[in-house]
Design a protein around this motif. Structure first.
Motif, PDB file in Angstrom:
ATOM      1  N   MET A 135      -6.414 -23.819   9.950  1.00  0.00           N
ATOM      2  CA  MET A 135      -6.730 -23.100   8.723  1.00  0.00           C
ATOM      3  C   MET A 135      -8.084 -22.424   8.876  1.00  0.00           C
ATOM      4  SD  MET A 135      -7.290 -24.542   4.829  1.00  0.00           S
ATOM      5  CE  MET A 135      -8.913 -25.214   5.231  1.00  0.00           C
ATOM      6  N   PHE A 136      -8.219 -21.200   8.393  1.00  0.00           N
ATOM      7  CA  PHE A 136      -9.519 -20.541   8.413  1.00  0.00           C
ATOM      8  C   PHE A 136      -9.666 -19.648   7.183  1.00  0.00           C
ATOM      9  CE2 PHE A 136      -6.481 -18.475  11.155  1.00  0.00           C
ATOM     10  CZ  PHE A 136      -6.586 -17.115  10.916  1.00  0.00           C
ATOM     11  N   THR A 137     -10.898 -19.582   6.690  1.00  0.00           N
ATOM     12  CA  THR A 137     -11.217 -18.775   5.520  1.00  0.00           C
ATOM     13  C   THR A 137     -12.324 -17.791   5.877  1.00  0.00           C
ATOM     14  OG1 THR A 137     -12.854 -20.376   4.702  1.00  0.00           O
ATOM     15  CG2 THR A 137     -10.575 -20.633   3.941  1.00  0.00           C
ATOM     16  N   TYR A 138     -12.337 -16.682   5.181  1.00  0.00           N
ATOM     17  CA  TYR A 138     -13.363 -15.667   5.397  1.00  0.00           C
ATOM     18  C   TYR A 138     -13.340 -14.710   4.204  1.00  0.00           C
ATOM     19  CZ  TYR A 138      -9.186 -13.115   6.935  1.00  0.00           C
ATOM     20  OH  TYR A 138      -7.944 -12.555   6.997  1.00  0.00           O
ATOM     21  N   ARG A 139     -14.291 -13.815   4.164  1.00  0.00           N
ATOM     22  CA  ARG A 139     -14.271 -12.762   3.150  1.00  0.00           C
ATOM     23  C   ARG A 139     -14.477 -11.425   3.840  1.00  0.00           C
ATOM     24  NH1 ARG A 139     -19.678 -12.293  -0.494  1.00  0.00           N
ATOM     25  NH2 ARG A 139     -21.196 -11.997   1.176  1.00  0.00           N
ATOM     26  N   VAL A 140     -13.989 -10.385   3.207  1.00  0.00           N
ATOM     27  CA  VAL A 140     -14.035  -9.063   3.824  1.00  0.00           C
ATOM     28  C   VAL A 140     -14.296  -8.011   2.750  1.00  0.00           C
ATOM     29  CG1 VAL A 140     -11.529  -8.750   3.629  1.00  0.00           C
ATOM     30  CG2 VAL A 140     -12.794  -7.536   5.412  1.00  0.00           C
TER      31      VAL A 140
END
Length: 289
Positions: A209-214
């Motif tokens: 699982m990975f989270t980020y913002r863009v």
């Protein structure tokens, strides 16, 4: 570490009604078993006994296996608030197992021969969840999940070059990356337009699982995503009213109701290795402010 401490607390509660074997020192013995077809276990495989106790530094005792893969750790001190485990480093990969010292039977640890070809790694279920769209900062928050599978009797180990690592793409200008996985001993590093997972992958299924913002400009955001390992199924989930979502591959769209919250769900199946798709979303003005 938090999960480890919770397990220690649970173990302490369970054993508070009686001590383990009177807390006398124990001998822990067992054997490595090569689960690759026809694979023997050579002598001298590095093996370690681990202890995790609240308020104390982790303990570790090193040894090596005998010619038949057997091992022995003598005089182990037993504490009720401690977790114990054994790990082995075999053919470039680490294998670990928690053990219960109340069980005096031999400990068996399965190991495998290794391959540095990522052809043995495939994607199973994949999900992309758009969790928030901030109209002030104009950032989208995204969570991705994928189950990696290894259906062979070999363990995948990274090659010697950076491009030999398990790699996953991210949108241009993605930031705030956080990666979580249950793969033992896994680490990761951010690389150009994505990140690489530094991990061995034994046979079975493994969640990532990975989270980020863009950032997005104007009223839309598009992302050309390549499925390096493919995916048997893909699900893109967006809270209804937050954003319109679409992809340029065959898909179905339906609405799910989860805890009185409606979600738009885009679903597709059978994404072969290396498949690229254009993901497009337009954050809705109705959710701004």
């Amino acid at each position: 570490k938090l999960l480890c401490y919770l397990l220690i607390l649970l173990a302490a509660l369970v054993t508070s009604y009686g001590t383990v074997h009177g807390n006398e020192p124990l001998d822990v013995h067992g054997k490595l078993v090569n689960s690759t077809a026809g694979g023997p276990i050579p002598a001298g495989v590095s093996i370690a006994f681990h202890s995790e106790q609240i308020g104390a530094s982790p303990g570790m005792i090193h040894s090596v296996t005998g010619k038949d893969g057997s091992f022995l750790f003598s005089g182990i001190e037993v504490h009720d608030d401690t977790l114990y485990g054994i790990s082995a480093f075999y053919d470039g990969a680490t294998y670990a197992k928690w053990i219960d010292l109340k069980d005096s039977s031999p400990v068996e640890i399965k190991v495998y021969n290794s391959s540095d070809s990522d052809d043995i790694v495939t994607g199973f279920n994949a999900s992309i969840l758009f969790t928030a769209a901030d109209p002030i900062t104009r950032y989208l928050s995204i969570m991705e999940m994928i189950t990696l599978t290894n259906e062979t009797d070999l363990t995948y180990v990274p090659g010697s070059e950076p491009m030999d690592l398990l790699r996953f793409g991210l949108p241009i200008d993605a930031e705030g990356l956080v990666v979580d996985t249950g793969i033992p001993g896994a680490d990761w590093l951010q690389v150009d337009r994505g990140f690489a997972l530094i991990a061995s992958l034994p046979p079975g299924r493994h969640d990532l699982m990975f989270t980020y913002r863009v950032p997005y400009s104007g009223s839309s955001f598009s992302y050309q995503k390549t499925w390096r390992y493919g995916a048997e199924s893909l699900r893109i989930v967006v809270p209804k009213g937050m954003s319109n979502i679409n992809i340029d591959i065959d898909h179905e769209i339906r609405v799910l109701d989860i805890d009185n919250q409606k979600y738009d769900v885009v679903e597709s199946v059978g994404l072969e290795r290396g498949k690229a798709c254009l993901l497009y979303t337009s954050p809705s003005p109705r959710d701004r402010g």
